[in-house]
Design a protein around this motif. Sequence first.
Motif, PDB file in Angstrom:
ATOM      1  N   UNK A 140     -25.097  13.000  15.312  1.00 23.28           N
ATOM      2  CA  UNK A 140     -24.852  11.561  15.358  1.00 23.28           C
ATOM      3  C   UNK A 140     -23.588  11.190  14.597  1.00 23.28           C
ATOM      4  N   UNK A 141     -23.408  11.837  13.402  1.00 24.62           N
ATOM      5  CA  UNK A 141     -22.240  11.539  12.588  1.00 24.62           C
ATOM      6  C   UNK A 141     -20.951  11.964  13.287  1.00 24.62           C
ATOM      7  N   UNK A 142     -20.962  13.144  13.894  1.00 27.46           N
ATOM      8  CA  UNK A 142     -19.736  13.639  14.518  1.00 27.46           C
ATOM      9  C   UNK A 142     -19.374  12.866  15.771  1.00 27.46           C
ATOM     10  N   UNK A 143     -20.355  12.150  16.349  1.00 31.45           N
ATOM     11  CA  UNK A 143     -20.066  11.396  17.571  1.00 31.45           C
ATOM     12  C   UNK A 143     -19.423  10.046  17.285  1.00 31.45           C
ATOM     13  N   UNK A 144     -19.412   9.620  15.984  1.00 29.78           N
ATOM     14  CA  UNK A 144     -18.807   8.340  15.646  1.00 29.78           C
ATOM     15  C   UNK A 144     -17.280   8.469  15.708  1.00 29.78           C
ATOM     16  N   UNK A 145     -16.606   7.421  16.157  1.00 33.59           N
ATOM     17  CA  UNK A 145     -15.139   7.496  16.189  1.00 33.59           C
ATOM     18  C   UNK A 145     -14.583   7.571  14.771  1.00 33.59           C
ATOM     19  N   UNK A 146     -13.508   8.329  14.581  1.00 34.63           N
ATOM     20  CA  UNK A 146     -12.875   8.440  13.273  1.00 34.63           C
ATOM     21  C   UNK A 146     -12.315   7.086  12.861  1.00 34.63           C
ATOM     22  N   UNK A 147     -12.378   6.784  11.565  1.00 30.87           N
ATOM     23  CA  UNK A 147     -11.874   5.512  11.063  1.00 30.87           C
ATOM     24  C   UNK A 147     -10.379   5.409  11.332  1.00 30.87           C
ATOM     25  N   UNK A 148      -9.987   4.280  11.870  1.00 29.85           N
ATOM     26  CA  UNK A 148      -8.581   4.069  12.199  1.00 29.85           C
ATOM     27  C   UNK A 148      -7.764   3.959  10.916  1.00 29.85           C
ATOM     28  N   UNK A 149      -6.667   4.686  10.850  1.00 26.93           N
ATOM     29  CA  UNK A 149      -5.841   4.631   9.655  1.00 26.93           C
ATOM     30  C   UNK A 149      -5.125   3.285   9.580  1.00 26.93           C
ATOM     31  N   UNK A 150      -4.984   2.734   8.383  1.00 23.72           N
ATOM     32  CA  UNK A 150      -4.398   1.391   8.277  1.00 23.72           C
ATOM     33  C   UNK A 150      -2.900   1.381   8.505  1.00 23.72           C
ATOM     34  N   UNK A 151      -2.418   0.287   9.041  1.00 25.28           N
ATOM     35  CA  UNK A 151      -0.985   0.033   9.062  1.00 25.28           C
ATOM     36  C   UNK A 151      -0.576  -0.507   7.699  1.00 25.28           C
ATOM     37  N   UNK A 152       0.705  -0.442   7.399  1.00 29.31           N
ATOM     38  CA  UNK A 152       1.211  -0.898   6.107  1.00 29.31           C
ATOM     39  C   UNK A 152       2.437  -1.778   6.321  1.00 29.31           C
ATOM     40  N   UNK A 153       2.397  -2.981   5.780  1.00 33.81           N
ATOM     41  CA  UNK A 153       3.578  -3.845   5.733  1.00 33.81           C
ATOM     42  C   UNK A 153       3.846  -4.124   4.257  1.00 33.81           C
ATOM     43  N   UNK A 154       4.895  -3.503   3.733  1.00 36.08           N
ATOM     44  CA  UNK A 154       5.264  -3.637   2.329  1.00 36.08           C
ATOM     45  C   UNK A 154       6.458  -4.587   2.258  1.00 36.08           C
ATOM     46  N   UNK A 155       6.220  -5.790   1.721  1.00 34.96           N
ATOM     47  CA  UNK A 155       7.259  -6.817   1.645  1.00 34.96           C
ATOM     48  C   UNK A 155       7.791  -6.872   0.215  1.00 34.96           C
ATOM     49  N   UNK A 156       9.085  -6.655   0.065  1.00 31.86           N
ATOM     50  CA  UNK A 156       9.681  -6.717  -1.264  1.00 31.86           C
ATOM     51  C   UNK A 156      10.908  -7.624  -1.242  1.00 31.86           C
ATOM     52  N   UNK A 157      10.888  -8.634  -2.103  1.00 33.72           N
ATOM     53  CA  UNK A 157      12.060  -9.484  -2.278  1.00 33.72           C
ATOM     54  C   UNK A 157      12.885  -8.927  -3.439  1.00 33.72           C
ATOM     55  N   UNK A 158      13.991  -9.575  -3.732  1.00 35.65           N
ATOM     56  CA  UNK A 158      14.911  -9.082  -4.749  1.00 35.65           C
ATOM     57  C   UNK A 158      15.070 -10.122  -5.857  1.00 35.65           C
ATOM     58  N   UNK A 159      14.644  -9.783  -7.064  1.00 36.03           N
ATOM     59  CA  UNK A 159      14.765 -10.674  -8.225  1.00 36.03           C
ATOM     60  C   UNK A 159      13.822 -11.884  -8.143  1.00 36.03           C
ATOM     61  N   UNK A 160      12.696 -11.730  -7.493  1.00 32.08           N
ATOM     62  CA  UNK A 160      11.747 -12.852  -7.390  1.00 32.08           C
ATOM     63  C   UNK A 160      10.809 -12.829  -8.590  1.00 32.08           C
ATOM     64  N   UNK A 161      11.074 -13.700  -9.560  1.00 38.18           N
ATOM     65  CA  UNK A 161      10.215 -13.787 -10.734  1.00 38.18           C
ATOM     66  C   UNK A 161       8.825 -14.278 -10.381  1.00 38.18           C
ATOM     67  N   UNK A 162       7.826 -13.728 -11.066  1.00 34.49           N
ATOM     68  CA  UNK A 162       6.443 -14.152 -10.806  1.00 34.49           C
ATOM     69  C   UNK A 162       6.257 -15.636 -11.089  1.00 34.49           C
ATOM     70  N   UNK A 163       7.098 -16.212 -11.965  1.00 29.53           N
ATOM     71  CA  UNK A 163       6.993 -17.640 -12.272  1.00 29.53           C
ATOM     72  C   UNK A 163       7.274 -18.494 -11.042  1.00 29.53           C
ATOM     73  N   UNK A 164       7.974 -17.905 -10.055  1.00 32.71           N
ATOM     74  CA  UNK A 164       8.365 -18.634  -8.848  1.00 32.71           C
ATOM     75  C   UNK A 164       7.473 -18.312  -7.663  1.00 32.71           C
TER      76      UNK A 164
END
Length: 535
Positions: A23-47
């Motif tokens: 039963x366990x082996x018949x289950x579909x494998x968990x889909x691997x997650x996509x990743x969107x990594x958003x990085x700004x430049x010099x964005x202070x946490x205060x803002x």
Amino acid sequence: MKVIINNGFFSIITFLLLQPCFAQSSKPAKQRPNIVYIMSDDHGYQAVSAYGYGLNRTPNIDRLAKEGILFTRASVTNSLCAPSRAVLLTGKHSFINGKIDNEARFDWSQDNFAKELQQHGYQTALIGKIHMDGLPQGFDHSAVLIDQGEYYNPNFIVNGTKQQLDGYVTDLTTDMAIDWIKDRDTSKPFCLLFHQKAPHREWLPALRHIAEYTKMKFPEPKSLFDDFTNRGTAAKTAEMNILKHMNWAGDNKVPPAMMDELGLKEGISWDKAAFNNNLGRMSAAEREAWDKVYDPIMEDFKKKYPSMNEQDLMRWRYQRYLQDYLGTVAAVDDGVGRMLDFLKENGLDENTIVVYTSDQGFYLGEHGWFDKRFMYEESLRTPLLVRYPAEIAAGQKSAALVQNLDFAPTLLDYAGVSIPKDMQGKSFRKLASGKKKWRDAIYYTYYEYPSIHAVKRHYGVRTDRYKLIHFYYDVDEWELYDLEKDPEEMNNVYNDPKYKTVRTTMHKKLNQLRKQYKDSDEKDQRFLPKKKQKI
């Protein structure tokens, strides 16, 4: 257990024992997650309005806090643009990956987490600012800005080919990020590094935001007029004061001709050139719309300037700075909203990890400063918000001492890829899912001196409550701060007898971390300039 075979069939007992396995082996494998990594430049946490400082509104970035986790004490290992990006990619401190400052070359041939993901079936892309020479390695597709990039009609290097694109850089970067996801191979998971230029200096907002933000008035930080009593040489000699060191034309947008008329001098040789180059990239229609808003501001300043004292000028320059800085943040927030909406509309939001962060913190007038570099809180700490509905409960906050050193191992962990043993960071995947145990201290280094802003070389350790910093090279000074009693770091208690035991404990912790991360005075000497320079 003995297996009984009757007429070529498993016994009913064996069948029942093995049934759960089937039963366990018949289950579909968990889909691997996509990743969107958003990085700004010099964005202070205060803002970021989710942090509660009341400077501005970032409703789209705040969605990540409402739907995921907000880290209140995330930090960097080296508060400088290019070194921070090298740490992100490699999961190693600057003194290990070699990118100690903005001048040192980055060795793209070394391993990075994007290469690991590629090798394990992910399609990868890097779009926006990377601020490192050479064609990015580890990415199926790259469209990166040249050096710092430009706000209007910028140049990109798209898979090795230079192209100038028409439009505003934040919007163009968002367009390309979304388009790449649209055009991806849907049979594979993806990892997108989506890096905005904004809000990096010289802060040119999108035209749709300038009329609104130039009318705003922002609260002044308590330490705007800090005189650095009870601090050491490094803070007193740094060249990042808003009144004394900010550029009149490039930063505050005072036209060069008006500077000459008022007798305002260039602080840095590229002040007027920055103004002319940045605004010179605009189309005639863009420049007309810009001048319509900024010309009256400058004419008003011209009338008031003769009667303004130093405090008046500091306050005027602070407001001009915040208006443009936060105006550029507004477009970044727009882009985050567009990306989140796109993921939801295309059924990708539930299985996509979305990270929002900056390459470091930034001073927004605290201590009278702009820029970053120091190990003090506003520079050390960075915004960090993560959404992943499959594992991260909505509305969480964490005060754990996570660092950008941890991004590479964390993303590999989520992707089901083994973390290379030489990565120095730790995966915070379990932490984001509710686990409480984590590191009790972080380690920091800074090397870019002698150089712009004159922030002296230093390294240090921060724990939950205390911070110990050693400034070296042309000084030998120690600073100790009690962050519980002195969160704004106004009083160095290193020589206070009441903190003798704390000082001893912090030195032990610092030595432990330097050994753990394989740093040493010998390494510091290796990174020194061959000859001392005068600034």
